[in-house]
Design a protein around this motif. Structure first.
Motif, short mmCIF file in Angstrom:
data_model
loop_
_atom_site.label_atom_id
_atom_site.label_comp_id
_atom_site.label_asym_id
_atom_site.label_seq_id
_atom_site.Cartn_x
_atom_site.Cartn_y
_atom_site.Cartn_z
N ILE A 256 -43.35 41.19 32.60
CA ILE A 256 -41.96 40.81 32.84
C ILE A 256 -41.80 40.47 34.32
O ILE A 256 -42.18 41.25 35.19
N SER A 257 -41.25 39.28 34.58
CA SER A 257 -41.05 38.81 35.94
C SER A 257 -39.57 38.52 36.16
O SER A 257 -38.89 38.01 35.27
N LEU A 258 -39.11 38.85 37.36
CA LEU A 258 -37.69 38.75 37.65
C LEU A 258 -37.50 38.29 39.10
O LEU A 258 -38.20 38.75 39.99
N PRO A 259 -36.56 37.36 39.36
CA PRO A 259 -36.29 36.95 40.75
C PRO A 259 -35.64 38.08 41.55
O PRO A 259 -35.20 39.09 40.99
N GLY B 163 -26.48 33.96 35.49
CA GLY B 163 -27.15 32.89 36.21
C GLY B 163 -28.63 33.12 36.43
O GLY B 163 -29.33 32.23 36.94
N PHE B 164 -29.13 34.29 36.05
CA PHE B 164 -30.56 34.61 36.21
C PHE B 164 -31.22 34.77 34.84
O PHE B 164 -30.55 35.06 33.84
N VAL B 165 -32.53 34.59 34.84
CA VAL B 165 -33.32 34.87 33.64
C VAL B 165 -34.59 35.61 34.06
O VAL B 165 -35.03 35.51 35.21
N ALA B 166 -35.15 36.34 33.12
CA ALA B 166 -36.45 36.98 33.31
C ALA B 166 -37.48 36.25 32.47
O ALA B 166 -37.18 35.79 31.36
N GLU B 167 -38.68 36.10 33.01
CA GLU B 167 -39.78 35.55 32.22
C GLU B 167 -40.51 36.71 31.55
O GLU B 167 -40.79 37.73 32.17
N VAL C 130 -44.84 33.27 25.63
CA VAL C 130 -44.09 33.27 26.89
C VAL C 130 -42.70 32.71 26.63
O VAL C 130 -42.54 31.70 25.94
N THR C 131 -41.70 33.37 27.20
CA THR C 131 -40.33 32.93 27.03
C THR C 131 -39.49 33.40 28.21
O THR C 131 -39.99 34.13 29.08
N THR C 132 -38.24 33.00 28.26
CA THR C 132 -37.28 33.52 29.24
C THR C 132 -36.08 34.08 28.49
O THR C 132 -35.68 33.55 27.44
N VAL C 133 -35.49 35.13 29.05
CA VAL C 133 -34.32 35.76 28.43
C VAL C 133 -33.28 36.03 29.50
O VAL C 133 -33.60 36.26 30.67
#
Length: 266
Positions: free
Chosen positions: A35-38, A112-116, A159-162
């Motif tokens: 899980i990746s997050l800005p 406005g954000f998403v996690a990969e 792989v997806t974004t949520v």
């Protein structure tokens, strides 16, 4: 008819990591989840950006997970697709993830954000994993899976974004078929509230009249049997095994053979 009874053991997050929410992060877990997050992408329940130390907890669930059927959110794989149609899901793997503060207060992804998210394909499903699979989240209010987005196969992972976290499930949807049957003891008396295992994966409980019904995937043959060990007992409850033939979409199949629990077991 009596009411159908079901019992579900919700799986708990089994891996966690701690990170500074003010910095971007990419967390890899032993079960293969990434899980990746800005940076500055988490908010508290009031919508304020959280910049302190955050905890991420995750869990993985797939068809080869022990006691898979008893851990399913909602107890089955019923879903509503983006057109509002009822479907049954065939899972390639699912995760539960949640963010919280070190004091236990919940956090969510800020607007406005998403996690990969990278989710490993369940070992039982790798051979026929599609390139793109619909993505589903579990709606805890309506107690059903709902379609939201898609995931793309990359190696042995999807792989997806949520934009929010709950249970996320990578699944192919099918029009369900249905089975119905009954369970009796060796004296022919209906047995209420006994667990019936479907395809060695899913669990359903008989109603007050010893009857059960369940939605199943079409096009595949599978076994149906009572075979479990009750809590607090060391003696398994076992019945004869019945094989259900491949069914067509929307078909309801009444199992012609009564499921009988062995005398010494019940």
């Amino acid at each position: 008819d009596g009411n159908i009874s079901s019992r579900v053991t919700m799986i708990k997050p089994v891996n966690q990591t701690t990170f500074a929410a003010s910095q971007s992060m990419s967390a890899s877990f032993p079960n293969g989840i990434v899980i990746s997050l800005p940076a500055d992408a988490l908010a508290d329940i009031n919508g304020n950006i959280f910049s302190g130390t955050a905890i991420l907890e995750v869990a993985y669930l797939g068809p080869t997970t022990p006691d898979y059927g008893s851990k399913l959110p909602g107890g089955d794989m019923m879903a509503i697709n983006s057109d509002g149609d009822l479907r049954i899901l065939e899972s390639y793997g699912m995760i539960h993830a949640e963010f919280k503060t070190t004091s236990g207060d919940p956090l969510q992804i800020a607007p406005g954000f998403v996690a990969e998210v990278e989710v490993p394909v369940d070992p039982a499903m790798k051979a026929n994993a599609p390139a793109v699979v619909p993505l589903w989240h579990f709606d805890e209010q309506d107690m059903i899976w709902k379609e939201e987005g898609s995931a793309t196969l990359s190696g042995n992972k999807y792989v997806t974004t949520v934009s929010h976290f709950s249970w996320w499930n990578i699944d192919m949807p099918w029009i369900p078929a249905y089975i119905e049957g009954s369970v009796v003891n060796c004296s022919g008396i209906p047995v209420p509230f006994v667990q019936v295992k479907i395809n060695n994966l899913y669990n359903v409980y008989t109603d007050v009249n010893g009857k059960f019904e369940y939605a199943v995937l079409p096009g595949v043959s599978f076994p149906v049997q009572v075979n479990y060990t009750p809590l607090g007992s060391s003696t398994p409850v076992v019945s004869n095994l019945v094989t259900v033939p491949p069914l067509t979409a929307s078909q309801t199949y009444s199992i012609p053979t009564t499921i009988v629990i062995q005398c010494e077991n019940y």
